[in-house]
Every structure is written in C-alpha cells, then in structure tokens.
Design an enzyme around this catalytic site. Structure first.
Site, PDB file in Angstrom:
ATOM      1  N   LYS A 208       0.942  -1.253   0.136  1.00  0.00           N
ATOM      2  CA  LYS A 208      -0.106   0.045  -0.104  1.00  0.00           C
ATOM      3  C   LYS A 208       0.709   1.002  -0.036  1.00  0.00           C
ATOM      4  O   LYS A 208       1.563   1.419   1.023  1.00  0.00           O
ATOM      5  CB  LYS A 208      -0.881  -0.087   1.308  1.00  0.00           C
ATOM      6  CG  LYS A 208      -1.808   1.022   1.346  1.00  0.00           C
ATOM      7  CD  LYS A 208      -2.765   0.978   2.436  1.00  0.00           C
ATOM      8  CE  LYS A 208      -3.745   2.548   2.360  1.00  0.00           C
ATOM      9  NZ  LYS A 208      -4.466   2.429   3.617  1.00  0.00           N
ATOM     10  N   LYS A 232       1.269  10.227   5.678  1.00  0.00           N
ATOM     11  CA  LYS A 232       1.245   8.671   6.051  1.00  0.00           C
ATOM     12  C   LYS A 232       2.761   7.815   5.369  1.00  0.00           C
ATOM     13  O   LYS A 232       2.693   6.724   5.412  1.00  0.00           O
ATOM     14  CB  LYS A 232      -0.046   8.010   5.769  1.00  0.00           C
ATOM     15  CG  LYS A 232      -1.234   8.371   6.210  1.00  0.00           C
ATOM     16  CD  LYS A 232      -2.680   7.576   5.786  1.00  0.00           C
ATOM     17  CE  LYS A 232      -3.752   8.107   6.791  1.00  0.00           C
ATOM     18  NZ  LYS A 232      -4.926   7.262   6.295  1.00  0.00           N
ATOM     19  N   GLU A 248       7.655  -6.746   1.230  1.00  0.00           N
ATOM     20  CA  GLU A 248       6.171  -6.611   2.099  1.00  0.00           C
ATOM     21  C   GLU A 248       5.427  -8.104   1.748  1.00  0.00           C
ATOM     22  O   GLU A 248       4.719  -8.588   2.785  1.00  0.00           O
ATOM     23  CB  GLU A 248       5.446  -5.408   1.646  1.00  0.00           C
ATOM     24  CG  GLU A 248       5.951  -4.031   2.388  1.00  0.00           C
ATOM     25  CD  GLU A 248       5.762  -4.045   3.795  1.00  0.00           C
ATOM     26  OE1 GLU A 248       5.349  -4.701   4.420  1.00  0.00           O
ATOM     27  OE2 GLU A 248       5.974  -2.882   4.073  1.00  0.00           O
ATOM     28  N   LYS A 263      -2.048  -1.498  -3.906  1.00  0.00           N
ATOM     29  CA  LYS A 263      -2.961  -0.390  -3.787  1.00  0.00           C
ATOM     30  C   LYS A 263      -2.083   0.882  -3.909  1.00  0.00           C
ATOM     31  O   LYS A 263      -1.068   1.182  -3.017  1.00  0.00           O
ATOM     32  CB  LYS A 263      -3.827  -0.269  -2.577  1.00  0.00           C
ATOM     33  CG  LYS A 263      -4.692   0.843  -2.306  1.00  0.00           C
ATOM     34  CD  LYS A 263      -5.402   0.506  -0.898  1.00  0.00           C
ATOM     35  CE  LYS A 263      -6.203   1.882  -0.641  1.00  0.00           C
ATOM     36  NZ  LYS A 263      -6.551   1.790   0.904  1.00  0.00           N
ATOM     37  N   TYR A 328     -15.221   0.751  -7.011  1.00  0.00           N
ATOM     38  CA  TYR A 328     -16.325   1.394  -6.776  1.00  0.00           C
ATOM     39  C   TYR A 328     -17.263   1.382  -7.977  1.00  0.00           C
ATOM     40  O   TYR A 328     -18.504   1.391  -7.835  1.00  0.00           O
ATOM     41  CB  TYR A 328     -16.214   2.725  -6.588  1.00  0.00           C
ATOM     42  CG  TYR A 328     -15.209   2.943  -5.314  1.00  0.00           C
ATOM     43  CD1 TYR A 328     -15.762   3.008  -3.986  1.00  0.00           C
ATOM     44  CD2 TYR A 328     -13.987   3.139  -5.462  1.00  0.00           C
ATOM     45  CE1 TYR A 328     -14.812   2.982  -2.958  1.00  0.00           C
ATOM     46  CE2 TYR A 328     -13.168   3.318  -4.587  1.00  0.00           C
ATOM     47  CZ  TYR A 328     -13.496   3.166  -3.018  1.00  0.00           C
ATOM     48  OH  TYR A 328     -12.664   3.430  -2.010  1.00  0.00           O
TER      49      TYR A 328
HETATM   50  C1  PBG Z   1      -7.821   3.481   5.533  1.00  0.00           C
HETATM   51  C2  PBG Z   1      -7.904   3.290   4.028  1.00  0.00           C
HETATM   52  C3  PBG Z   1      -7.563   4.137   3.078  1.00  0.00           C
HETATM   53  C4  PBG Z   1      -8.127   3.447   1.794  1.00  0.00           C
HETATM   54  C5  PBG Z   1      -8.702   2.179   2.148  1.00  0.00           C
HETATM   55  N1  PBG Z   1      -8.429   2.110   3.361  1.00  0.00           N
HETATM   56  C6  PBG Z   1      -6.998   5.600   2.990  1.00  0.00           C
HETATM   57  C7  PBG Z   1      -5.761   5.986   3.446  1.00  0.00           C
HETATM   58  O1  PBG Z   1      -4.848   4.932   3.720  1.00  0.00           O
HETATM   59  O2  PBG Z   1      -5.634   7.055   3.777  1.00  0.00           O
HETATM   60  C8  PBG Z   1      -8.102   4.325   0.337  1.00  0.00           C
HETATM   61  C9  PBG Z   1      -9.220   3.789  -0.641  1.00  0.00           C
HETATM   62  C10 PBG Z   1      -9.456   4.459  -1.590  1.00  0.00           C
HETATM   63  O3  PBG Z   1      -8.711   5.599  -1.845  1.00  0.00           O
HETATM   64  O4  PBG Z   1     -10.331   4.210  -2.557  1.00  0.00           O
HETATM   65  N2  PBG Z   1      -6.487   2.890   5.928  1.00  0.00           N
END
Ligand code: PBG
Length: 341
Positions: A208, A232, A248, A263, A328
């Site tokens: 991620k 983050k 990872e 992601k 989505y």
């Molecule tokens: C939370 C989380 C996020 C998303 C999924 N779970 C946002 C983030 O890490 O700030 C993002 C999903 C999206 O943008 O569609 N941990």
C-alpha cells in the site's frame, strides 16, 4: 533495432498479418487472452450511522454512503448480479472519534452492526472489513501516535488485533489490514487462531503506497479534515519503490496472509505483475477512489467514454495478473457484463 530483426519481420509478411485475427468481433473474442468477469469484482461500500440515510460523495460521482437499512437492498442487488464480495467502510460519527481510536474495538460499532445485519440477511456474499484506525482516530492516522505525533507501531498492534477480533466475531469473512504497521498480519493471524476463527481469511494490503489517489476516499469517510500535519509516509510505501513491495508481500505471506493486495491500482500494474509472477498467490488490486474519480470526471465532461475507459482499466488489472479488483464501479460493470455490452 538490428537489421536481422527488421529483415525477419519483412520476410514474414504477408504470411504473418497480425491484423487477420482482429477483423471480426467473433475472432477477437476467440483469441482474447483475458476476460473481465463479475467474479473478479469486489465492491467497496460506505456505511452511515442511522436509518434511511443516503448521502452522495461529492468527489465520487455515482457513489453513495448509505445507512445499513439502505445498504441491504444495494448489496442484495450486487449479490444477485454475481459480485462475490463487498468491502465495508464505516463513516464514523465525529463523536465516536478519539486520539486512541478505541471505537474500532467496540463490538457494537457501526461496521460490526453492518456485518451482523448483512450476514443475517444475505449470508452468501463475502464481507471484507478494513483493519486500520483512521476511521476512528481524531487525528486521522491509521495507528496510535505519541506526543510528538510519531506512530507507535507495537502499541497499535494490540488495538488492530482487537479490531480484527470484533469484526471476525461479528461475522466478517475477510480481514483486510490496510494500516501498514510492521508485524500486524502475524499478530492478527495468531489471535484468530487462538479464538477458533481459523477460517477467517486475511487479505493484506501488502503493498500500500502513500498515495495522492486516496483523496476522495478520505472525503467519503471524513478522515481528510482530521489528518493533521504529517502524512502517512512513515508507514505507507514510497511510490518510488518496487522491490520493497515484494519484501512486504513475502513477510505478509509468512505471517499468515491468504491473499495480498496492491493499492492504488493502475499506476502500480508493474507491482501486480511482479507479485503474481514471484509468488503465485491470490493477488488483488484496489482501483482506488482517485482512479474512479478521474475516469468519471473525464467521462462527465465528455472528454472520454467513461464506461469504456472503466472497462479497459479493469481488464488491464487482469492482464497484469490480478485475480480480482476492488472497484467502486463493481455494480455498474456487473450490469454491463450481464447485458453483454
Ligand atoms: C484506510 C484506507 C484508505 C483507503 C482504504 N483504506 C485511505 C488511507 O489510507 O488514507 C483508500 C481507498 C480509496 O482511496 O479508495 N486505511
């Protein structure tokens, strides 16, 4: 290009005409290497507190946040279309947010109530639940912070473990840790085993990235406004890195993940391919909110055909090696697939 290569191309023409197979729809379909199927789609949905509540997400045209009673018919429809699973995200009322995000561990919190109700009413659709503290923390981070605003990795693991257990006990089928703390998959797997929840699956957000493409999601769950000063980047990955994603994944698999996820999606297709080739495990990609928003915004402006661009993007995930995609657009696409568009 070397002269040998160009000679061999010339020599093979007209014996080889790549365009022959492309002439008709039937032959294009016959030689297609990849196909998008409804079974590839996981539908992320946003749950609201209360009853009979429905709110559009401004930055995600066509996406609505719904209270549990309204989510039920929507998820029913998704199930009937053949979508195998939904990913649930709670829109936590501000009053339930705190510095320690403790609402995440409340067995009566919004997401647990939603899981129980959906499982009771629609038992044959899979439910994926996010594990991370950001919907519950007043600062918007995925973990606990010390006074300097630094993440407390190991302390956070305790809360994430409890969060996973209450969600699994509520009936969640797939725990999806999206927090990117070190060691989280292992402690969650142990806790599930010790609690006899041995068949609860873990889909780890293994790779991620710290991405700008999450913007609309943070609007949708209301974590954008609260995310103060620091980003983050101390826990989510640097977009510059590819090898690190493989490390990872290796760790998460060793710690007990059943499937892994990359992601965001489209800017990271190389990572999807490397993971699939390197590990041969169920590999998913998350077409995140910003990707969805971009395609829809351009479609609405008439700058491209939004439906076609969406289908093309989703097919690209399959070509890159993904076994499925969180999107989505899942319901829209499932409808189009059903109509054979
Ligand atoms: C939370 C989380 C996020 C998303 C999924 N779970 C946002 C983030 O890490 O700030 C993002 C999903 C999206 O943008 O569609 N941990």
């Amino acid at each position: 290009m070397s002269s040998t290569t160009s000679t061999s191309y010339t020599a093979s023409f007209p014996k080889t005409r790549m365009r022959r197979n492309r002439q008709d729809l039937w032959s294009r379909r016959m030689v297609a290497e990849h196909r998008l199927d409804t079974a590839d789609l996981i539908w992320p949905v946003f749950a609201l507190d209360g009853e009979n509540q429905r709110e559009a997400v401004q930055s995600m045209p066509g996406v609505e946040r719904m209270s549990i009673d309204l989510l039920l018919p929507a998820i029913h429809e998704a199930r009937d279309l053949g979508i195998p699973a939904v990913a649930l995200f709670p829109v936590t009322p501000v009053a339930f947010k705190s510095d320690d995000g403790i609402e995440a561990t409340n067995p009566e919190n919004l997401v647990c109530r939603a899981v129980r109700t959906i499982k009771e009413q629609i038992p044959d659709i899979g439910i994926v639940c996010d594990v991370a503290l950001d919907p519950y923390t007043s600062h918007g981070h995925d973990g606990l912070l010390n006074e300097q605003g630094d993440i407390l990795n190991d302390e956070t693991l305790h809360v994430l473990t409890k969060q996973s257990l209450v969600q699994a006990e509520a009936g969640c089928d797939v725990i999806a840790p999206s927090d990117m703390m070190d060691g989280r998959v292992g402690v969650i797997r142990n806790a599930l085993e010790e609690s006899g929840l041995v068949n609860v699956k873990i889909m780890s957000y293994a790779a991620k990235y710290a991405s700008a493409y999450y913007g609309p999601f943070r609007d949708a769950v209301g974590s954008a406004g609260t995310l103060k000063s620091k980003g983050k980047q101390s826990y989510q990955m640097d977009p510059a890195n590819g090898d690190e994603a493989l490390r990872e994944v290796a760790l998460d698999l060793a710690e007990g993940a059943d499937m892994v996820m990359v992601k965001p999606g489209m800017p990271y297709l190389d990572i999807v391919r490397r993971i699939k080739d390197g590990f041969g495990v169920p590999t998913f990609a998350y077409q995140v909110s910003g990707e969805y928003a971009m395609i829809h915004a351009a479609g609405r402006n008439g700058w491209l055909d939004g439906d076609k661009a969406m289908t093309e993007a989703l097919l690209a995930f399959k070509r890159a090696g993904a076994d499925g995609v969180l999107t989505y657009a899942a319901v829209d696409i499932a409808k189009q697939l059903k109509e054979g568009v």
